[in-house]
Design a protein around this motif. Sequence first.
Motif, PDB file in Angstrom:
ATOM      1  N   THR A   1      -8.706 -41.874  36.482  1.00 25.89           N
ATOM      2  CA  THR A   1      -7.591 -41.277  35.736  1.00 25.89           C
ATOM      3  C   THR A   1      -7.882 -39.863  35.258  1.00 25.89           C
ATOM      4  O   THR A   1      -7.021 -39.227  34.647  1.00 25.89           O
TER       5      THR A   1
ATOM      6  N   VAL B   1     -10.007 -39.199  32.951  1.00 22.07           N
ATOM      7  CA  VAL B   1     -10.443 -39.309  31.551  1.00 22.07           C
ATOM      8  C   VAL B   1     -11.696 -40.171  31.483  1.00 22.07           C
ATOM      9  O   VAL B   1     -11.714 -41.287  32.039  1.00 22.07           O
TER      10      VAL B   1
ATOM     11  N   ASP C   1      -8.715 -47.587  31.738  1.00 19.48           N
ATOM     12  CA  ASP C   1      -9.213 -46.931  30.528  1.00 19.48           C
ATOM     13  C   ASP C   1      -9.104 -47.847  29.316  1.00 19.48           C
ATOM     14  O   ASP C   1      -9.911 -47.746  28.387  1.00 19.48           O
TER      15      ASP C   1
ATOM     16  N   ARG D   1     -11.345 -34.178  32.421  1.00 20.95           N
ATOM     17  CA  ARG D   1     -10.714 -33.497  31.284  1.00 20.95           C
ATOM     18  C   ARG D   1     -11.745 -32.684  30.496  1.00 20.95           C
ATOM     19  O   ARG D   1     -11.512 -31.515  30.172  1.00 20.95           O
TER      20      ARG D   1
ATOM     21  N   GLU E   1      -1.687 -35.979  35.939  1.00 20.64           N
ATOM     22  CA  GLU E   1      -0.960 -35.952  34.667  1.00 20.64           C
ATOM     23  C   GLU E   1      -1.906 -35.661  33.503  1.00 20.64           C
ATOM     24  O   GLU E   1      -1.585 -34.880  32.605  1.00 20.64           O
ATOM     25  N   ASN E   2      -3.073 -36.320  33.530  1.00 13.62           N
ATOM     26  CA  ASN E   2      -4.007 -36.215  32.403  1.00 13.62           C
ATOM     27  C   ASN E   2      -4.762 -34.900  32.369  1.00 13.62           C
ATOM     28  O   ASN E   2      -5.168 -34.444  31.286  1.00 13.62           O
ATOM     29  N   VAL E   3      -4.980 -34.311  33.543  1.00 15.17           N
ATOM     30  CA  VAL E   3      -5.781 -33.079  33.628  1.00 15.17           C
ATOM     31  C   VAL E   3      -5.029 -32.073  34.503  1.00 15.17           C
ATOM     32  O   VAL E   3      -5.377 -31.842  35.669  1.00 15.17           O
TER      33      VAL E   3
ATOM     34  N   LEU F   1      -2.367 -40.285  38.141  1.00 10.65           N
ATOM     35  CA  LEU F   1      -2.681 -40.289  36.718  1.00 10.65           C
ATOM     36  C   LEU F   1      -3.594 -39.122  36.355  1.00 10.65           C
ATOM     37  O   LEU F   1      -3.424 -38.489  35.303  1.00 10.65           O
TER      38      LEU F   1
ATOM     39  N   ASN G   1      -3.568 -47.392  34.303  1.00 10.32           N
ATOM     40  CA  ASN G   1      -4.092 -47.043  32.983  1.00 10.32           C
ATOM     41  C   ASN G   1      -4.845 -48.183  32.314  1.00 10.32           C
ATOM     42  O   ASN G   1      -5.566 -47.950  31.329  1.00 10.32           O
TER      43      ASN G   1
END
Length: 214
Positions: free
Chosen positions: A53, A55, A20, A59, A83-85, A80, A17
Amino acid sequence: MRLDRTGQAEAFDAIGNRYDEAFPHKEGQVAAAEWLIGSLPPGSRVLDLGCGTGVPTARRLTEAGFEVVGVDLSGGMIALARENVPTGVFHHMDIADLGPEGPCDLGRFAAVVAFFALLMLPRAEIPLALRTVRHLLVPGGLFALSMVEADVDDFSIPFIGRTIRVSGYLRDELREVVEAAGFEIVEESSHTYAPATVDVQPEVQIFLRCSRHT
């Protein structure tokens, strides 16, 4: 061609992370995603090469109703992204796996995005990667690409506490390489970017919006 990915995936597994956090503003990627959203019907399949990630690109595209498939060499980044998308589909694989002779067939896509993914390859592989993108696109499909403007080839740099190898082109040569792979460049923009970390130098980011020649 013998591929050398030594240390590349492991670096991004460790960065996680923090990527980002180091690159909090991604205006060029956001603008390119909006171009695709304005150009394609909802439900279109889009491939995010080097999705990281997830993002902001994957997303945003899923929010717009696209069927998004992401690919990344880093298993940590894929975890990741999932998890994020959660509505995207993400695969831990190399772009070389997706070529006409490769072991993986993800089907064809209305668009492909590759934001700072090809700069992780030696220059000798980049034309092949671009031809792979063309192979993955339907005729007339769209391609959004970004690279850092730099005259380097497989050059080691410090990056968010790790070391990675990167390649780049000056913009005229980048245009030539992209057009030679069978793309028409329909729009170009550039951004001067200062990452929010001390060990990544300010850079000029080139964004190309392209269409596949039929």
